[in-house]
Design a protein around this motif. Structure first.
Motif, PDB file in Angstrom:
ATOM      1  N   UNK A  33      -8.027 -28.520  82.193  1.00  0.00           N
ATOM      2  CA  UNK A  33      -6.581 -28.705  82.152  1.00  0.00           C
ATOM      3  C   UNK A  33      -5.853 -27.785  83.122  1.00  0.00           C
ATOM      4  N   UNK A  34      -6.527 -26.734  83.601  1.00  0.00           N
ATOM      5  CA  UNK A  34      -5.866 -25.808  84.519  1.00  0.00           C
ATOM      6  C   UNK A  34      -5.655 -26.424  85.904  1.00  0.00           C
ATOM      7  N   UNK A  35      -6.329 -27.523  86.193  1.00  0.00           N
ATOM      8  CA  UNK A  35      -6.132 -28.210  87.470  1.00  0.00           C
ATOM      9  C   UNK A  35      -4.875 -29.068  87.381  1.00  0.00           C
ATOM     10  N   UNK A  36      -3.924 -28.779  88.231  1.00  0.00           N
ATOM     11  CA  UNK A  36      -2.609 -29.433  88.180  1.00  0.00           C
ATOM     12  C   UNK A  36      -2.699 -30.937  88.435  1.00  0.00           C
ATOM     13  N   UNK A  37      -3.713 -31.365  89.148  1.00  0.00           N
ATOM     14  CA  UNK A  37      -3.827 -32.793  89.474  1.00  0.00           C
ATOM     15  C   UNK A  37      -3.973 -33.638  88.210  1.00  0.00           C
ATOM     16  N   UNK A  41       1.461 -37.301  87.521  1.00  0.00           N
ATOM     17  CA  UNK A  41       1.364 -38.758  87.436  1.00  0.00           C
ATOM     18  C   UNK A  41       0.532 -39.260  88.603  1.00  0.00           C
ATOM     19  N   UNK A  42      -0.302 -40.239  88.318  1.00  0.00           N
ATOM     20  CA  UNK A  42      -1.171 -40.805  89.359  1.00  0.00           C
ATOM     21  C   UNK A  42      -0.695 -42.197  89.726  1.00  0.00           C
ATOM     22  N   UNK A  43      -0.821 -42.503  90.999  1.00  0.00           N
ATOM     23  CA  UNK A  43      -0.530 -43.861  91.441  1.00  0.00           C
ATOM     24  C   UNK A  43      -1.679 -44.766  91.004  1.00  0.00           C
ATOM     25  N   UNK A  44      -1.472 -46.057  91.101  1.00  0.00           N
ATOM     26  CA  UNK A  44      -2.540 -47.002  90.732  1.00  0.00           C
ATOM     27  C   UNK A  44      -3.780 -46.789  91.585  1.00  0.00           C
ATOM     28  N   UNK A  45      -3.570 -46.490  92.856  1.00  0.00           N
ATOM     29  CA  UNK A  45      -4.695 -46.273  93.768  1.00  0.00           C
ATOM     30  C   UNK A  45      -5.489 -45.034  93.343  1.00  0.00           C
ATOM     31  N   UNK A  46      -4.775 -43.965  93.000  1.00  0.00           N
ATOM     32  CA  UNK A  46      -5.441 -42.735  92.572  1.00  0.00           C
ATOM     33  C   UNK A  46      -6.091 -42.923  91.197  1.00  0.00           C
ATOM     34  N   UNK A  47      -5.468 -43.714  90.347  1.00  0.00           N
ATOM     35  CA  UNK A  47      -5.992 -43.934  88.999  1.00  0.00           C
ATOM     36  C   UNK A  47      -7.358 -44.616  89.045  1.00  0.00           C
ATOM     37  N   UNK A  48      -7.548 -45.501  90.023  1.00  0.00           N
ATOM     38  CA  UNK A  48      -8.830 -46.196  90.155  1.00  0.00           C
ATOM     39  C   UNK A  48      -9.950 -45.219  90.483  1.00  0.00           C
ATOM     40  N   UNK A  49      -9.604 -44.109  91.108  1.00  0.00           N
ATOM     41  CA  UNK A  49     -10.602 -43.098  91.462  1.00  0.00           C
ATOM     42  C   UNK A  49     -10.595 -41.948  90.465  1.00  0.00           C
ATOM     43  N   UNK A  50      -9.990 -42.160  89.312  1.00  0.00           N
ATOM     44  CA  UNK A  50      -9.850 -41.120  88.300  1.00  0.00           C
ATOM     45  C   UNK A  50     -11.174 -40.544  87.837  1.00  0.00           C
TER      46      UNK A  50
END
Length: 74
Positions: A33-37, A41-50
């Motif tokens: 949880x210490x990682x701010x990323x 909020x994630x975009x749809x593109x980033x969410x696919x690489x979650x």
């Protein structure tokens, strides 16, 4: 407890083992949880690489020092 006043010796050992492992799990989650990323909020593109993102963050957490320092270590 099913009408008993005390846990059996085996149940006490199991409970202590689970409690000691829970400390490690909670501290590992805290490191993630210490990682701010993960808090943004994630975009749809980033969410696919979650999954890949979490895998990389987990690997980075594993490279850090121990979760709990032993008493005999400085």
């Amino acid at each position: 407890m099913k009408g008993r006043d005390q846990l059996s010796e085996e149940e006490v050992v199991d409970t202590r083992r689970i409690a000691s492992n829970r400390i490690y799990v909670e501290r590992a989650i805290m490191r993630l949880k210490s990682f701010k990323i993960l808090n943004s909020k994630m975009s749809n593109k980033a969410f696919k690489k979650g999954n890949k993102t979490i895998l990389v963050i987990s690997a980075l957490c594993n490279l850090r020092d121990q979760l709990i320092r032993e008493d005999n270590e400085i």
